[in-house]
Each structure stands twice: as structure tokens, then as C-alpha cells.
Design a protein around this motif. Structure first.
Motif, short mmCIF file in Angstrom:
data_model
loop_
_atom_site.label_atom_id
_atom_site.label_comp_id
_atom_site.label_asym_id
_atom_site.label_seq_id
_atom_site.Cartn_x
_atom_site.Cartn_y
_atom_site.Cartn_z
N GLN A 44 79.63 -13.44 97.90
CA GLN A 44 80.64 -14.05 98.76
C GLN A 44 79.97 -14.97 99.78
O GLN A 44 78.97 -14.60 100.40
CB GLN A 44 81.43 -12.97 99.48
CG GLN A 44 82.59 -13.50 100.31
CD GLN A 44 83.29 -12.38 101.08
OE1 GLN A 44 82.75 -11.87 102.06
NE2 GLN A 44 84.47 -12.00 100.63
N GLU A 98 77.12 -11.21 80.75
CA GLU A 98 77.65 -11.68 82.03
C GLU A 98 76.75 -12.80 82.54
O GLU A 98 75.59 -12.58 82.89
CB GLU A 98 77.71 -10.54 83.04
CG GLU A 98 78.70 -9.45 82.65
CD GLU A 98 78.79 -8.34 83.69
OE1 GLU A 98 77.86 -8.23 84.53
OE2 GLU A 98 79.77 -7.59 83.67
N ARG A 126 75.82 -16.27 88.25
CA ARG A 126 76.44 -17.30 89.07
C ARG A 126 75.37 -18.20 89.70
O ARG A 126 74.25 -17.76 89.91
CB ARG A 126 77.30 -16.63 90.14
CG ARG A 126 78.53 -15.94 89.56
CD ARG A 126 79.15 -14.94 90.50
NE ARG A 126 78.34 -13.72 90.58
CZ ARG A 126 78.74 -12.60 91.18
NH1 ARG A 126 79.92 -12.55 91.76
NH2 ARG A 126 77.98 -11.53 91.19
N ASP A 136 78.24 -23.13 89.89
CA ASP A 136 79.59 -22.62 90.11
C ASP A 136 80.15 -23.14 91.42
O ASP A 136 81.34 -23.45 91.51
CB ASP A 136 79.58 -21.08 90.11
CG ASP A 136 79.20 -20.53 88.75
OD1 ASP A 136 80.03 -20.58 87.84
OD2 ASP A 136 78.05 -20.05 88.61
N TYR A 184 84.47 -17.47 100.63
CA TYR A 184 84.74 -17.89 99.25
C TYR A 184 84.05 -16.92 98.32
O TYR A 184 82.83 -16.72 98.39
CB TYR A 184 84.24 -19.32 99.02
CG TYR A 184 84.53 -19.84 97.62
CD1 TYR A 184 85.74 -20.47 97.33
CD2 TYR A 184 83.60 -19.68 96.59
CE1 TYR A 184 86.02 -20.93 96.05
CE2 TYR A 184 83.86 -20.15 95.31
CZ TYR A 184 85.08 -20.77 95.05
OH TYR A 184 85.36 -21.23 93.79
N GLU A 185 84.82 -16.30 97.44
CA GLU A 185 84.29 -15.34 96.48
C GLU A 185 83.84 -16.10 95.22
O GLU A 185 84.65 -16.82 94.61
CB GLU A 185 85.35 -14.32 96.10
CG GLU A 185 84.83 -13.12 95.34
CD GLU A 185 84.02 -12.17 96.20
OE1 GLU A 185 83.04 -11.60 95.67
OE2 GLU A 185 84.35 -12.02 97.39
N GLN A 198 83.11 -16.22 91.58
CA GLN A 198 83.47 -15.41 90.43
C GLN A 198 82.39 -15.46 89.37
O GLN A 198 81.70 -16.46 89.19
CB GLN A 198 84.79 -15.90 89.84
CG GLN A 198 85.97 -15.83 90.81
CD GLN A 198 86.27 -14.42 91.24
OE1 GLN A 198 86.19 -13.48 90.45
NE2 GLN A 198 86.64 -14.25 92.51
N ARG A 199 82.28 -14.38 88.61
CA ARG A 199 81.33 -14.32 87.51
C ARG A 199 81.99 -14.85 86.25
O ARG A 199 83.10 -14.46 85.89
CB ARG A 199 80.87 -12.87 87.28
CG ARG A 199 79.81 -12.73 86.19
CD ARG A 199 79.48 -11.28 85.95
NE ARG A 199 78.91 -10.67 87.15
CZ ARG A 199 77.66 -10.80 87.54
NH1 ARG A 199 76.83 -11.55 86.83
NH2 ARG A 199 77.22 -10.23 88.63
N ASN A 200 81.30 -15.75 85.57
CA ASN A 200 81.78 -16.29 84.30
C ASN A 200 81.23 -15.48 83.14
O ASN A 200 80.26 -14.75 83.27
CB ASN A 200 81.38 -17.75 84.15
CG ASN A 200 82.01 -18.63 85.19
OD1 ASN A 200 83.20 -18.46 85.51
ND2 ASN A 200 81.26 -19.57 85.75
#
Length: 311
Positions: free
Chosen positions: A2, A200, A203, A225, A304-305, A307-309
Motif C-alpha cells: 500500500q 502470482e 507487483r 503497476d 493506494y492499494e 493489486q497483485r496480477n
């Protein structure tokens, strides 16, 4: 992961924006890292939900005051609080001398080890989960942009499938979770990738300030990201940006577009675009979105979080 913006003004603070500092929270570690430390950063931390005792790494882009004047005070307070075990600080040559002189002339003693690392282009820090690298930017003094890359991780381990295959639980499960190939007592060879879900993808976060548009910023930001990029000036003030080696909103957007990033967050705004003036920050946002639509304006204490792609 974050991101918390602790200061989003350039040069001087305003009533609503402090000078540069961005925190990157790593919840799985109970830690956070700091990028730049302008004057008043420790006060901003006190107003946030971040805890100074969880800070263990600081990355400094360059030696201008609006990016480092809060560093000595923060380090001193961490020592007085008594819950800091160690601090690693990364930045340009001269940072160690600056801190040494500040300690000498203020008679400040740190109660914990402080290690200053002079960075060079390339990898500046790596552990089992993250790689932090840097490249030089184009500014009036030596300045670096930073890229934090989270390493890829195997997907979710299928415990039920492992049990159905007669794989006994224990240490072998840990090896399989890491994607390793193991040989069982009965001679079977089992690949962990067959028991794990989709990989996974790690990021990638990039922090670029202070700089005018340059190829190095694009290279550093490739496929990120999140790109945090300075946008000190509006497009119509581009000559000021070139003269002072800062970026306009459109330059930040061009870097994001050329690098193929997912999200651009602009920061480091000149106070000249305060509400009521001929040009305001919403105008900078409009300019940037005309080139790169997925753009946000940062503000102090914005989070701002990331996210994992997945593949």
C-alpha cells in the motif's frame, strides 16, 4: 502493498500539502519503506496510521532540501522513541556526509545502527521477496528514480490434491509450495508446479522525482503497476520545466504511455496551481489524461492499494 503519500508539494509546503515523501507499506512484514523525507515528514507520519517503529529503510532521490530536510529529525525521533532496531538509508553520494555533519553539529547520537548506502545505477537492495533498483534521472543535481519489484511467487498450493496423491504432509509440502521438485520415499518425483495454481506475478512500483522527461525514466518505469511521477508544472509552463529540469503533467503522462504502465499517480505539484488561480491542479489532470487516461492526482494522506496480477 500500500502506498501512502505524506507530501505532494514541490519546493515549499502549503497549508494542504507537505513537501516530498511517500511511504510503501509491506503488510506481510509489518514494515514500511520511505521514499524521500522532506521537512515535516515525521509530523505527517504522526497524522497517518503508519508507525515510526515499523520503518526500516529510506530511499532518497537527491539532495535538495524539500526531499531531505526532514531526515535528520526523523532519525533522531526514532532513536528517542527507542523502538528502532536498525535503519538502512539509500541515496546519492554526499548523503552520508550530510548526516554526519548534522549529527556532529547538533550533538545527536543515534541509539541504533544507521547504515548509509551510496547508490549507483542498478540493484541497490535485494532480499527473498523484493528487488529495489535505480537509474539516474535528469535534474540540476544528481538524482535517481527507484523501482521496487516484488518477486513472482508460486500460486496457491493444492493441499487436497497432494493428499489424494498420497504425499505425506510435513517438510515436503513447504518444498512443493515453493515450486520445487521433490523425490518421495517411494521413488516418485513430484513437481511443485503441478500442485500450485497460477503464478502470482510480483507487483512493480516506480518513483520518479525530480526530473524532466528522459529515457531513463521510461526504462525504469517499463510495465510498472504504478508509476509515481512528478508533475511540477502545467503544460503551458513547459519552458519553466525545461529551465528547472522538472516535469510537466504531459511529460509525466508521456513517460507512463511510453513505458506501458498500468496506473500513473502524479505528485510534486507547484504551489502556483492553488485553487482560485488561472490554472489549477484539475487542469493538470485533464492534460495528463488526454495522453494517459489512467492518471490520478496525489494528495497528502492519499492511500493506494497495489493489486497483485496473475498470468
Amino acid at each position: 502493498m500500500q502506498i501512502t503519500f505524506l507530501g505532494t508539494s514541490s519546493g515549499v509546503p502549503t497549508r494542504s500539502r507537505n513537501v516530498s515523501s511517500v511511504a510503501l507499506r509491506l503488510p506481510q512484514r509489518g514494515k514500511f519503506w520511505l521514499f524521500d523525507c522532506g521537512e515535516g515528514t515525521q509530523h505527517q507520519l504522526l497524522r497517518s496510521d503508519l508507525k515510526m517503529g515499523q520503518l526500516d529503510r529510506i530511499f532518497i532521490t537527491h539532495m535538495h532540501g524539500d526531499h531531505i530536510f526532514g531526515l535528520m529529525g526523523l532519525l533522531a525521533s526514532c532513536g528517542l522513541a527507542g523502538n528502532t532496531q536498525r535503519m538502512d538509508i539509500y541515496g546519492p553520494a554526499g548523503l552520508n556526509e550530510y548526516l554526519r555533519a548534522s549529527r556532529q553539529y547538533s550533538s545527536t547520537h543515534f541509539s541504533y545502527p544507521v547504515q548509509v548506502h551510496a547508490v549507483q545505477p542498478g540493484i541497490v537492495y535485494e532480499d527473498e521477496e523484493y528487488i529495489v533498483s535505480c537509474l539516474p534521472l535528469k535534474h540540476r543535481v544528481t538524482a535517481f528514480g527507484y523501482r521496487v519489484t516484488e518477486k513472482d511467487r508460486p500460486g496457491r498450493f493444492n493441499v487436497e490434491k497432494a493428499a489424494q496423491m498420497g504425499i505425506p504432509p510435513g517438510r515436503v509440502y513447504g518444498q512443493l509450495k515453493r515450486g520445487e521438485t521433490v523425490t518421495l520415499l517411494d521413488g516418485r518425483q513430484i513437481s511443485g508446479t503441478d500442485l500450485c495454481g497460477e503464478t502470482e506475478i510480483g507487483r512493480k512500483i516506480v518513483y520518479c522525482t525530480d526530473t524532466v522527461y528522459c529515457d531513463e525514466a521510461v526504462e525504469l518505469s517499463r510495465d510498472a503497476d504504478v508509476l509515481i511521477h512528478e508533475a511540477t508544472f502545467a503544460h503551458q509552463d513547459a519552458q519553466l520545466a525545461f529551465d528547472r529540469l522538472h516535469s510537466t503533467s504531459t511529460m509525466a503522462a508521456q513517460v507512463a504511455y511510453a513505458a506501458g504502465v498500468n496506473q500513473l499517480i502524479m505528485t510534486h505539484f507547484s504551489p502556483r496551481y492553488a485553487p482560485g488561480n488561472a490554472i489549477v491542479l484539475d487542469d493538470l489532470l485533464t492534460e495528463a489524461r488526454a495522453i494517459f487516461p489512467n492518471t490520478k492526482l496525489a494528495y497528502d494522506f492519499m492511500t493506494y492499494e497495489v493489486q497483485r496480477n496473475r498470468n
